[in-house]
Design a protein around this motif. Structure first.
Motif, PDB file in Angstrom:
ATOM      1  N   THR A 110       0.825  -1.204   0.000  1.00  0.00           N
ATOM      2  CA  THR A 110       0.000   0.000   0.000  1.00  0.00           C
ATOM      3  C   THR A 110       0.861   1.256   0.000  1.00  0.00           C
ATOM      4  OG1 THR A 110      -1.653  -1.229   1.260  1.00  0.00           O
ATOM      5  CG2 THR A 110      -1.893   1.160   1.185  1.00  0.00           C
ATOM      6  N   GLU A 111       1.935   1.249   0.767  1.00  0.00           N
ATOM      7  CA  GLU A 111       2.808   2.415   0.826  1.00  0.00           C
ATOM      8  C   GLU A 111       3.502   2.656  -0.508  1.00  0.00           C
ATOM      9  OE1 GLU A 111       2.824   0.004   3.086  1.00  0.00           O
ATOM     10  OE2 GLU A 111       2.165   1.002   4.932  1.00  0.00           O
ATOM     11  N   ARG A 112       3.920   1.589  -1.182  1.00  0.00           N
ATOM     12  CA  ARG A 112       4.592   1.745  -2.474  1.00  0.00           C
ATOM     13  C   ARG A 112       3.631   2.258  -3.545  1.00  0.00           C
ATOM     14  NH1 ARG A 112       6.446  -3.384  -1.103  1.00  0.00           N
ATOM     15  NH2 ARG A 112       5.248  -4.302  -2.810  1.00  0.00           N
ATOM     16  N   VAL A 113       2.407   1.746  -3.549  1.00  0.00           N
ATOM     17  CA  VAL A 113       1.419   2.227  -4.525  1.00  0.00           C
ATOM     18  C   VAL A 113       1.074   3.681  -4.232  1.00  0.00           C
ATOM     19  CG1 VAL A 113      -0.952   1.954  -5.342  1.00  0.00           C
ATOM     20  CG2 VAL A 113       0.486  -0.046  -5.045  1.00  0.00           C
ATOM     21  N   ALA A 114       0.913   4.019  -2.963  1.00  0.00           N
ATOM     22  CA  ALA A 114       0.601   5.398  -2.598  1.00  0.00           C
ATOM     23  C   ALA A 114       1.734   6.349  -2.984  1.00  0.00           C
ATOM     24  CB  ALA A 114       0.321   5.498  -1.100  1.00  0.00           C
ATOM     25  N   ALA A 115       2.975   5.932  -2.752  1.00  0.00           N
ATOM     26  CA  ALA A 115       4.114   6.769  -3.131  1.00  0.00           C
ATOM     27  C   ALA A 115       4.191   6.925  -4.646  1.00  0.00           C
ATOM     28  CB  ALA A 115       5.411   6.161  -2.598  1.00  0.00           C
ATOM     29  N   SER A 116       3.879   5.862  -5.368  1.00  0.00           N
ATOM     30  CA  SER A 116       3.899   5.931  -6.830  1.00  0.00           C
ATOM     31  C   SER A 116       2.859   6.917  -7.344  1.00  0.00           C
ATOM     32  CB  SER A 116       3.626   4.550  -7.432  1.00  0.00           C
ATOM     33  OG  SER A 116       4.604   3.636  -7.069  1.00  0.00           O
ATOM     34  N   VAL A 117       1.638   6.811  -6.848  1.00  0.00           N
ATOM     35  CA  VAL A 117       0.551   7.648  -7.350  1.00  0.00           C
ATOM     36  C   VAL A 117       0.723   9.092  -6.878  1.00  0.00           C
ATOM     37  CG1 VAL A 117      -1.946   7.990  -7.304  1.00  0.00           C
ATOM     38  CG2 VAL A 117      -1.008   5.702  -7.558  1.00  0.00           C
ATOM     39  N   LEU A 118       1.146   9.292  -5.649  1.00  0.00           N
ATOM     40  CA  LEU A 118       1.369  10.655  -5.164  1.00  0.00           C
ATOM     41  C   LEU A 118       2.490  11.328  -5.945  1.00  0.00           C
ATOM     42  CD1 LEU A 118       0.734  12.889  -3.136  1.00  0.00           C
ATOM     43  CD2 LEU A 118       2.406  11.859  -1.612  1.00  0.00           C
ATOM     44  N   GLY A 119       3.559  10.618  -6.190  1.00  0.00           N
ATOM     45  CA  GLY A 119       4.654  11.173  -6.992  1.00  0.00           C
ATOM     46  C   GLY A 119       4.215  11.461  -8.410  1.00  0.00           C
ATOM     47  N   ALA A 120       3.391  10.568  -8.988  1.00  0.00           N
ATOM     48  CA  ALA A 120       2.879  10.791 -10.338  1.00  0.00           C
ATOM     49  C   ALA A 120       2.004  12.035 -10.383  1.00  0.00           C
ATOM     50  CB  ALA A 120       2.105   9.569 -10.821  1.00  0.00           C
ATOM     51  N   ALA A 121       1.176  12.222  -9.359  1.00  0.00           N
ATOM     52  CA  ALA A 121       0.328  13.415  -9.308  1.00  0.00           C
ATOM     53  C   ALA A 121       1.172  14.685  -9.202  1.00  0.00           C
ATOM     54  CB  ALA A 121      -0.644  13.323  -8.134  1.00  0.00           C
ATOM     55  N   LEU A 122       2.229  14.637  -8.409  1.00  0.00           N
ATOM     56  CA  LEU A 122       3.108  15.797  -8.285  1.00  0.00           C
ATOM     57  C   LEU A 122       3.848  16.088  -9.584  1.00  0.00           C
ATOM     58  CD1 LEU A 122       4.567  15.266  -4.708  1.00  0.00           C
ATOM     59  CD2 LEU A 122       2.943  17.002  -5.442  1.00  0.00           C
ATOM     60  N   VAL A 123       4.333  15.045 -10.240  1.00  0.00           N
ATOM     61  CA  VAL A 123       5.044  15.225 -11.512  1.00  0.00           C
ATOM     62  C   VAL A 123       4.102  15.817 -12.559  1.00  0.00           C
ATOM     63  CG1 VAL A 123       6.084  13.956 -13.434  1.00  0.00           C
ATOM     64  CG2 VAL A 123       6.799  13.483 -11.107  1.00  0.00           C
ATOM     65  N   MET A 124       2.904  15.260 -12.663  1.00  0.00           N
ATOM     66  CA  MET A 124       1.938  15.789 -13.628  1.00  0.00           C
ATOM     67  C   MET A 124       1.506  17.204 -13.268  1.00  0.00           C
ATOM     68  SD  MET A 124      -0.609  12.792 -14.734  1.00  0.00           S
ATOM     69  CE  MET A 124      -0.189  11.733 -16.072  1.00  0.00           C
TER      70      MET A 124
END
Length: 96
Positions: A67-81
């Motif tokens: 869960t933490e890895r998926v959350a970090a992936s999606v949060l980072g993707a949102a920040l990058v976008m």
């Protein structure tokens, strides 16, 4: 009885891969989408990054910290976008 992992796989690569995918999607949407449709296409791209994050983390085969890895992936993707869309938004208000 849980068996400890002797050599755990690295998980940072999967998280960063989703961030790179988000950067690529953000640039493609910014270049090819019309200005009034960029927000909608960025939301679709973020949904694609969510699916990619699940797929990459499931492929890694580790259940600890999923869960933490998926959350970090999606949060980072949102920040990058968000940063990329901010750049395209600022570029659209500059006359030229």
């Amino acid at each position: 009885m849980a068996v400890p992992e002797l050599a755990p796989r690295r998980t940072l690569g999967g998280v960063v891969a989703v961030w790179v995918l988000a950067a690529l999607i953000g640039v493609v949407v910014g270049v090819f989408a019309a200005a009034q449709w960029r927000g909608a296409w960025l939301a679709v791209g973020l949904g694609g990054c969510l699916v990619a994050a699940f797929a990459i983390q499931l492929w890694s085969g580790r259940s600890q910290g999923f869960t933490e890895r998926v959350a970090a992936s999606v949060l980072g993707a949102a920040l990058v976008m968000g940063v990329i869309s901010l750049g395209f938004g600022l570029a659209s208000i500059v006359p030229g």
